[in-house]
Design an enzyme around this catalytic site. Sequence first.
Site, PDB file in Angstrom:
ATOM      1  N   ARG A 180      99.600  21.013  25.880  1.00  0.00           N
ATOM      2  CA  ARG A 180     100.971  21.493  25.594  1.00  0.00           C
ATOM      3  C   ARG A 180     101.937  20.348  25.309  1.00  0.00           C
ATOM      4  O   ARG A 180     103.100  20.373  25.724  1.00  0.00           O
ATOM      5  CB  ARG A 180     101.523  22.345  26.744  1.00  0.00           C
ATOM      6  CG  ARG A 180     100.737  23.559  27.062  1.00  0.00           C
ATOM      7  CD  ARG A 180     100.751  24.613  25.942  1.00  0.00           C
ATOM      8  NE  ARG A 180      99.862  25.697  26.312  1.00  0.00           N
ATOM      9  CZ  ARG A 180      98.564  25.744  25.981  1.00  0.00           C
ATOM     10  NH1 ARG A 180      98.015  24.809  25.229  1.00  0.00           N
ATOM     11  NH2 ARG A 180      97.819  26.759  26.354  1.00  0.00           N
ATOM     12  N   SER A 229     104.472  31.143  29.522  1.00  0.00           N
ATOM     13  CA  SER A 229     104.191  30.404  30.767  1.00  0.00           C
ATOM     14  C   SER A 229     105.363  29.485  31.076  1.00  0.00           C
ATOM     15  O   SER A 229     105.752  28.666  30.242  1.00  0.00           O
ATOM     16  CB  SER A 229     102.923  29.569  30.620  1.00  0.00           C
ATOM     17  OG  SER A 229     101.819  30.413  30.472  1.00  0.00           O
ATOM     18  N   GLU A 299     106.763  23.993  31.337  1.00  0.00           N
ATOM     19  CA  GLU A 299     106.201  24.104  29.981  1.00  0.00           C
ATOM     20  C   GLU A 299     107.328  24.554  29.041  1.00  0.00           C
ATOM     21  O   GLU A 299     107.443  24.097  27.906  1.00  0.00           O
ATOM     22  CB  GLU A 299     105.046  25.116  29.957  1.00  0.00           C
ATOM     23  CG  GLU A 299     104.450  25.273  28.559  1.00  0.00           C
ATOM     24  CD  GLU A 299     103.147  26.053  28.552  1.00  0.00           C
ATOM     25  OE1 GLU A 299     102.357  25.952  29.506  1.00  0.00           O
ATOM     26  OE2 GLU A 299     102.927  26.776  27.563  1.00  0.00           O
TER      27      GLU A 299
HETATM   28  C1  LIG Z   1     105.118  36.501  25.584  1.00  0.00           C
HETATM   29  C2  LIG Z   1     104.834  35.040  25.309  1.00  0.00           C
HETATM   30  C3  LIG Z   1     103.519  34.590  25.338  1.00  0.00           C
HETATM   31  C4  LIG Z   1     103.231  33.240  25.084  1.00  0.00           C
HETATM   32  N1  LIG Z   1     101.923  32.832  25.108  1.00  0.00           N
HETATM   33  C5  LIG Z   1     101.629  31.551  24.804  1.00  0.00           C
HETATM   34  C6  LIG Z   1     100.254  31.099  24.795  1.00  0.00           C
HETATM   35  O1  LIG Z   1      99.327  31.836  25.036  1.00  0.00           O
HETATM   36  N2  LIG Z   1     100.024  29.804  24.494  1.00  0.00           N
HETATM   37  C7  LIG Z   1     101.025  28.925  24.203  1.00  0.00           C
HETATM   38  O2  LIG Z   1     100.747  27.755  23.929  1.00  0.00           O
HETATM   39  N3  LIG Z   1     102.316  29.320  24.217  1.00  0.00           N
HETATM   40  C8  LIG Z   1     102.640  30.593  24.503  1.00  0.00           C
HETATM   41  N4  LIG Z   1     103.947  31.006  24.522  1.00  0.00           N
HETATM   42  C9  LIG Z   1     105.018  30.002  24.280  1.00  0.00           C
HETATM   43  C10 LIG Z   1     105.443  29.849  22.810  1.00  0.00           C
HETATM   44  O3  LIG Z   1     105.182  31.026  22.071  1.00  0.00           O
HETATM   45  C11 LIG Z   1     104.755  28.651  22.158  1.00  0.00           C
HETATM   46  O4  LIG Z   1     105.056  27.447  22.815  1.00  0.00           O
HETATM   47  C12 LIG Z   1     105.159  28.533  20.687  1.00  0.00           C
HETATM   48  O5  LIG Z   1     104.335  27.578  20.062  1.00  0.00           O
HETATM   49  C13 LIG Z   1     106.620  28.106  20.507  1.00  0.00           C
HETATM   50  O6  LIG Z   1     106.959  28.279  19.156  1.00  0.00           O
HETATM   51  P1  LIG Z   1     108.461  28.623  18.715  1.00  0.00           P
HETATM   52  O7  LIG Z   1     108.497  28.696  17.235  1.00  0.00           O
HETATM   53  O8  LIG Z   1     108.950  29.827  19.437  1.00  0.00           O
HETATM   54  O9  LIG Z   1     109.209  27.301  19.225  1.00  0.00           O
HETATM   55  P2  LIG Z   1     110.559  27.171  20.054  1.00  0.00           P
HETATM   56  O10 LIG Z   1     110.414  27.884  21.354  1.00  0.00           O
HETATM   57  O11 LIG Z   1     111.719  27.539  19.222  1.00  0.00           O
HETATM   58  O12 LIG Z   1     110.568  25.586  20.316  1.00  0.00           O
HETATM   59  C14 LIG Z   1     109.594  25.006  21.166  1.00  0.00           C
HETATM   60  C15 LIG Z   1     109.581  23.486  20.936  1.00  0.00           C
HETATM   61  O13 LIG Z   1     109.094  23.231  19.618  1.00  0.00           O
HETATM   62  C16 LIG Z   1     110.030  22.417  18.914  1.00  0.00           C
HETATM   63  N5  LIG Z   1     109.986  22.817  17.497  1.00  0.00           N
HETATM   64  C17 LIG Z   1     110.109  24.071  16.984  1.00  0.00           C
HETATM   65  N6  LIG Z   1     110.010  24.033  15.643  1.00  0.00           N
HETATM   66  C18 LIG Z   1     109.851  22.730  15.300  1.00  0.00           C
HETATM   67  C19 LIG Z   1     109.706  22.038  14.048  1.00  0.00           C
HETATM   68  N7  LIG Z   1     109.718  22.672  12.873  1.00  0.00           N
HETATM   69  N8  LIG Z   1     109.559  20.691  14.079  1.00  0.00           N
HETATM   70  C20 LIG Z   1     109.555  20.014  15.263  1.00  0.00           C
HETATM   71  N9  LIG Z   1     109.681  20.616  16.467  1.00  0.00           N
HETATM   72  C21 LIG Z   1     109.830  21.961  16.481  1.00  0.00           C
HETATM   73  C22 LIG Z   1     111.384  22.685  19.556  1.00  0.00           C
HETATM   74  O14 LIG Z   1     112.260  21.593  19.384  1.00  0.00           O
HETATM   75  C23 LIG Z   1     110.969  22.856  21.028  1.00  0.00           C
HETATM   76  O15 LIG Z   1     110.812  21.597  21.649  1.00  0.00           O
HETATM   77  C24 LIG Z   1     104.271  32.337  24.793  1.00  0.00           C
HETATM   78  C25 LIG Z   1     105.602  32.800  24.752  1.00  0.00           C
HETATM   79  C26 LIG Z   1     105.877  34.133  25.008  1.00  0.00           C
HETATM   80  C27 LIG Z   1     107.308  34.606  24.943  1.00  0.00           C
END
Ligand SMILES: Cc1cc2nc3c(=O)[nH]c(=O)nc-3n(C[C@H](O)[C@H](O)[C@H](O)COP(=O)(O)OP(=O)(O)OC[C@H]3O[C@@H](n4cnc5c(N)ncnc54)[C@H](O)[C@@H]3O)c2cc1C
Length: 320
Positions: A180, A229, A299
């Site tokens: 992560r 998480s 996380e």
């Molecule tokens: C119901 C639920 C289930 C989930 N299950 C999982 C799972 O099984 N496994 C898992 O790993 N995660 C899980 N997550 C967490 C999340 O979905 C992941 O971490 C996902 O990859 C985040 O993507 P996001 O676009 O929502 O990023 P955001 O939440 O908007 O941002 C997360 C981070 O990424 C950075 N970021 C976003 N876009 C960019 C970009 N273009 N360039 C550089 N940095 C960027 C942001 O600055 C921030 O630090 C879950 C979340 C929820 C709500």
Amino acid sequence: MSGAALLERLGDRLSAVRGRITPDAAMDKITWFRAGGTADALFQPADEQDLAAFLKAVPHDIPITVVGIGSNLLVREGGIRGFVVRLSAKGFGAVQAIGDDRLRAGAAAPDKRVAAVALEAGLGGFHFYHGIPGGIGGALRMNAGANGVETRERVVEVRALDRDGTLHVLSDADMGYAYRHSAAPKDLIFTEAIFAGEPADKDEIRAAMDAVQHHRETVQPIREKTGGSTFKNPEGTSAWKEIDKAGCRGLMIGGAQMSPMHCNFMINTGTATGYDLELLGETVRARVLEHSGIRLTWEIRRIGAFKPGHEIDEFLGQML
Ligand SMILES: Cc1cc2nc3c(=O)[nH]c(=O)nc-3n(C[C@H](O)[C@H](O)[C@H](O)COP(=O)(O)OP(=O)(O)OC[C@H]3O[C@@H](n4cnc5c(N)ncnc54)[C@H](O)[C@@H]3O)c2cc1C
């Protein structure tokens, strides 16, 4: 600074930029938690060239924070100074299969879309994205993973712009992946990535995707306002087990709760503020530290400033 003051300070520096600028943007509208303060301004670039022009135009003392779909973000009540950049689906959302075993995906593409295009192309190894509700930019930064697969296993190369708007192409090794985590420079905004999979039978891919979805619906509160998480799994154990042992399953502060269904998921039951959510998280960390001596690591990414008078210490200031 208010959005108007920020834009006034920039004068006509952004006049050539084609994307959309929204002053005083409410972050609770774009995060899964539906909580948090206001960003001075939100910028949604039209495309990569437009983003580069914006980054060149904004002076370095104005902070820039990139967000994705907001499924891993806790925004504090005091809001975010400077610009929040959010890539538009129109300019950065394309996903296409290339050759026999590769996919190209824009950083605003939802992970689920990548899994769907991989299925259409008969490309195995992307079923895990079917269950992750974020976008590819967030997956690249977080090394998102599930079902025993992580983003790093699929990445071939990543396009990114730095704070000066200069383009970089990073290899999987350059991304410095760990659980992560990516050690790629913090200022990079990822715009697109190429991934590799293996040709596979479509029925098998579909079955793997169905299994991912079924498992999630059974064990995770996926229809709640949550950030997934809350804490990373510590070495040799699971975060949820330690939270449960410390008596925090179902624990509530204000409108924030550790889900009774999956106690490493924090949920906004309706009225939670960023403060409630972070205070609950630090309370859980303090109780787990006291109970088992384990220091849980967030996380979920916490961003923005504390509202004055609502500051929260890590582990509630407890130092065992
Ligand atoms: C119901 C639920 C289930 C989930 N299950 C999982 C799972 O099984 N496994 C898992 O790993 N995660 C899980 N997550 C967490 C999340 O979905 C992941 O971490 C996902 O990859 C985040 O993507 P996001 O676009 O929502 O990023 P955001 O939440 O908007 O941002 C997360 C981070 O990424 C950075 N970021 C976003 N876009 C960019 C970009 N273009 N360039 C550089 N940095 C960027 C942001 O600055 C921030 O630090 C879950 C979340 C929820 C709500």
